[in-house]
Scaffold this motif. Structure first.
Motif, PDB file in Angstrom:
ATOM      1  N   LEU A 248      -5.922   6.543 -19.449  1.00  0.00           N
ATOM      2  CA  LEU A 248      -6.265   7.967 -19.354  1.00  0.00           C
ATOM      3  C   LEU A 248      -7.544   8.268 -20.122  1.00  0.00           C
ATOM      4  O   LEU A 248      -8.449   8.931 -19.611  1.00  0.00           O
ATOM      5  N   GLN A 249      -7.633   7.751 -21.332  1.00  0.00           N
ATOM      6  CA  GLN A 249      -8.829   7.988 -22.141  1.00  0.00           C
ATOM      7  C   GLN A 249     -10.068   7.368 -21.497  1.00  0.00           C
ATOM      8  O   GLN A 249     -11.147   7.949 -21.541  1.00  0.00           O
ATOM      9  N   ARG A 250      -9.921   6.170 -20.899  1.00  0.00           N
ATOM     10  CA  ARG A 250     -11.063   5.542 -20.208  1.00  0.00           C
ATOM     11  C   ARG A 250     -11.516   6.399 -19.035  1.00  0.00           C
ATOM     12  O   ARG A 250     -12.715   6.573 -18.804  1.00  0.00           O
ATOM     13  N   ARG A 251     -10.555   6.922 -18.276  1.00  0.00           N
ATOM     14  CA  ARG A 251     -10.895   7.775 -17.122  1.00  0.00           C
ATOM     15  C   ARG A 251     -11.662   9.010 -17.584  1.00  0.00           C
ATOM     16  O   ARG A 251     -12.699   9.365 -17.026  1.00  0.00           O
ATOM     17  N   VAL A 252     -11.142   9.665 -18.612  1.00  0.00           N
ATOM     18  CA  VAL A 252     -11.784  10.876 -19.130  1.00  0.00           C
ATOM     19  C   VAL A 252     -13.182  10.555 -19.670  1.00  0.00           C
ATOM     20  O   VAL A 252     -14.150  11.267 -19.385  1.00  0.00           O
ATOM     21  N   ALA A 253     -13.299   9.474 -20.432  1.00  0.00           N
ATOM     22  CA  ALA A 253     -14.592   9.092 -20.995  1.00  0.00           C
ATOM     23  C   ALA A 253     -15.595   8.755 -19.892  1.00  0.00           C
ATOM     24  O   ALA A 253     -16.776   9.108 -19.991  1.00  0.00           O
ATOM     25  N   THR A 254     -15.119   8.110 -18.829  1.00  0.00           N
ATOM     26  CA  THR A 254     -16.011   7.766 -17.719  1.00  0.00           C
ATOM     27  C   THR A 254     -16.541   9.028 -17.057  1.00  0.00           C
ATOM     28  O   THR A 254     -17.751   9.148 -16.809  1.00  0.00           O
ATOM     29  N   TYR A 255     -15.660   9.980 -16.770  1.00  0.00           N
ATOM     30  CA  TYR A 255     -16.126  11.238 -16.173  1.00  0.00           C
ATOM     31  C   TYR A 255     -17.075  11.977 -17.112  1.00  0.00           C
ATOM     32  O   TYR A 255     -18.068  12.563 -16.665  1.00  0.00           O
ATOM     33  N   HIS A 256     -16.778  11.951 -18.390  1.00  0.00           N
ATOM     34  CA  HIS A 256     -17.652  12.608 -19.364  1.00  0.00           C
ATOM     35  C   HIS A 256     -19.053  11.983 -19.328  1.00  0.00           C
ATOM     36  O   HIS A 256     -20.058  12.701 -19.280  1.00  0.00           O
TER      37      HIS A 256
ATOM     38  N   ILE B 157       0.515  21.236 -18.673  1.00  0.00           N
ATOM     39  CA  ILE B 157      -0.400  21.284 -17.525  1.00  0.00           C
ATOM     40  C   ILE B 157      -1.198  19.985 -17.457  1.00  0.00           C
ATOM     41  O   ILE B 157      -1.330  19.381 -16.394  1.00  0.00           O
ATOM     42  N   ALA B 158      -1.704  19.554 -18.610  1.00  0.00           N
ATOM     43  CA  ALA B 158      -2.472  18.301 -18.666  1.00  0.00           C
ATOM     44  C   ALA B 158      -1.628  17.130 -18.187  1.00  0.00           C
ATOM     45  O   ALA B 158      -2.102  16.290 -17.408  1.00  0.00           O
ATOM     46  N   HIS B 159      -0.381  17.077 -18.619  1.00  0.00           N
ATOM     47  CA  HIS B 159       0.513  15.993 -18.200  1.00  0.00           C
ATOM     48  C   HIS B 159       0.668  15.980 -16.679  1.00  0.00           C
ATOM     49  O   HIS B 159       0.572  14.928 -16.046  1.00  0.00           O
ATOM     50  N   HIS B 160       0.911  17.143 -16.097  1.00  0.00           N
ATOM     51  CA  HIS B 160       1.075  17.233 -14.639  1.00  0.00           C
ATOM     52  C   HIS B 160      -0.197  16.830 -13.898  1.00  0.00           C
ATOM     53  O   HIS B 160      -0.120  16.297 -12.789  1.00  0.00           O
ATOM     54  N   LEU B 161      -1.348  17.093 -14.506  1.00  0.00           N
ATOM     55  CA  LEU B 161      -2.629  16.801 -13.857  1.00  0.00           C
ATOM     56  C   LEU B 161      -3.142  15.387 -14.144  1.00  0.00           C
ATOM     57  O   LEU B 161      -4.107  14.941 -13.522  1.00  0.00           O
ATOM     58  N   GLY B 162      -2.534  14.701 -15.087  1.00  0.00           N
ATOM     59  CA  GLY B 162      -3.001  13.364 -15.437  1.00  0.00           C
ATOM     60  C   GLY B 162      -4.317  13.375 -16.189  1.00  0.00           C
ATOM     61  O   GLY B 162      -5.151  12.480 -16.014  1.00  0.00           O
ATOM     62  N   VAL B 163      -4.504  14.416 -17.013  1.00  0.00           N
ATOM     63  CA  VAL B 163      -5.704  14.530 -17.838  1.00  0.00           C
ATOM     64  C   VAL B 163      -5.264  14.809 -19.273  1.00  0.00           C
ATOM     65  O   VAL B 163      -4.081  14.925 -19.555  1.00  0.00           O
TER      66      VAL B 163
ATOM     67  N   LYS C  85      -5.252  17.240 -22.766  1.00  0.00           N
ATOM     68  CA  LYS C  85      -5.207  18.675 -23.052  1.00  0.00           C
ATOM     69  C   LYS C  85      -6.605  19.263 -23.185  1.00  0.00           C
ATOM     70  O   LYS C  85      -6.885  20.345 -22.674  1.00  0.00           O
ATOM     71  N   ARG C  86      -7.494  18.542 -23.821  1.00  0.00           N
ATOM     72  CA  ARG C  86      -8.857  19.061 -24.010  1.00  0.00           C
ATOM     73  C   ARG C  86      -9.578  19.249 -22.676  1.00  0.00           C
ATOM     74  O   ARG C  86     -10.439  20.105 -22.547  1.00  0.00           O
ATOM     75  N   ASP C  87      -9.210  18.456 -21.659  1.00  0.00           N
ATOM     76  CA  ASP C  87      -9.810  18.625 -20.339  1.00  0.00           C
ATOM     77  C   ASP C  87      -9.370  19.945 -19.715  1.00  0.00           C
ATOM     78  O   ASP C  87     -10.168  20.625 -19.072  1.00  0.00           O
ATOM     79  N   VAL C  88      -8.114  20.297 -19.915  1.00  0.00           N
ATOM     80  CA  VAL C  88      -7.618  21.590 -19.427  1.00  0.00           C
ATOM     81  C   VAL C  88      -8.340  22.716 -20.167  1.00  0.00           C
ATOM     82  O   VAL C  88      -8.747  23.711 -19.568  1.00  0.00           O
ATOM     83  N   GLU C  89      -8.528  22.549 -21.466  1.00  0.00           N
ATOM     84  CA  GLU C  89      -9.248  23.562 -22.249  1.00  0.00           C
ATOM     85  C   GLU C  89     -10.679  23.737 -21.742  1.00  0.00           C
ATOM     86  O   GLU C  89     -11.153  24.875 -21.587  1.00  0.00           O
ATOM     87  N   PHE C  90     -11.370  22.628 -21.481  1.00  0.00           N
ATOM     88  CA  PHE C  90     -12.739  22.722 -20.953  1.00  0.00           C
ATOM     89  C   PHE C  90     -12.743  23.311 -19.546  1.00  0.00           C
ATOM     90  O   PHE C  90     -13.642  24.074 -19.187  1.00  0.00           O
ATOM     91  N   TYR C  91     -11.749  22.965 -18.734  1.00  0.00           N
ATOM     92  CA  TYR C  91     -11.642  23.527 -17.379  1.00  0.00           C
ATOM     93  C   TYR C  91     -11.532  25.047 -17.465  1.00  0.00           C
ATOM     94  O   TYR C  91     -12.273  25.767 -16.788  1.00  0.00           O
ATOM     95  N   LEU C  92     -10.653  25.531 -18.308  1.00  0.00           N
ATOM     96  CA  LEU C  92     -10.484  26.989 -18.457  1.00  0.00           C
ATOM     97  C   LEU C  92     -11.734  27.640 -19.041  1.00  0.00           C
ATOM     98  O   LEU C  92     -12.096  28.746 -18.662  1.00  0.00           O
ATOM     99  N   ARG C  93     -12.388  26.937 -19.933  1.00  0.00           N
ATOM    100  CA  ARG C  93     -13.606  27.453 -20.560  1.00  0.00           C
ATOM    101  C   ARG C  93     -14.743  27.638 -19.558  1.00  0.00           C
ATOM    102  O   ARG C  93     -15.652  28.431 -19.770  1.00  0.00           O
ATOM    103  N   SER C  94     -14.664  26.925 -18.447  1.00  0.00           N
ATOM    104  CA  SER C  94     -15.737  26.983 -17.457  1.00  0.00           C
ATOM    105  C   SER C  94     -15.692  28.247 -16.602  1.00  0.00           C
ATOM    106  O   SER C  94     -16.648  28.548 -15.898  1.00  0.00           O
TER     107      SER C  94
END
Length: 99
Positions: A9-17, A64-70, A72-81
């Motif tokens: 999960l962390q690798r996926r998030v870091a790659t997208y980042h 929400i993050a668990h259901h989305l496979g991301v 928590k901070r990704d959900v926070e950034f998503y909402l922040r957008s």
């Protein structure tokens, strides 16, 4: 950016980042660019329909993050957008009412 100590999960998030940095052609590193890359990454990993579905199950960001496979901070950034109008519309689609 090979980090064998990161989980899948962390690798996926870091790659997208990192792809976000490439998308915006960032050079160097500053807090504004980090936020911009994180928001871009979250918008690539989280679709509106998936977010709505997850948010109807739980209103807790970790859930929400668990259901989305991301993360928590990704959900926070998503909402922040979202703009205020987008947030109101999203809350309406989920059934949360007004912010």
């Amino acid at each position: 950016m090979r980090r064998p100590d990161l989980g899948a999960l962390q690798r996926r998030v870091a790659t997208y980042h990192e792809l976000g940095h490439a998308f915006f052609k960032h050079s160097g590193c500053d807090p504004k660019q980090e936020v911009q890359a994180s928001i871009w990454a979250s918008r690539q990993m989280i679709t509106e329909s998936a977010f709505i579905e997850a948010a109807r199950i739980t209103d807790e960001l970790q859930g929400i993050a668990h259901h989305l496979g991301v993360m928590k901070r990704d959900v926070e950034f998503y909402l922040r957008s979202f703009s205020y109008a987008e947030m109101v519309a999203m809350r309406h689609k989920i059934g949360w009412g007004h912010p």
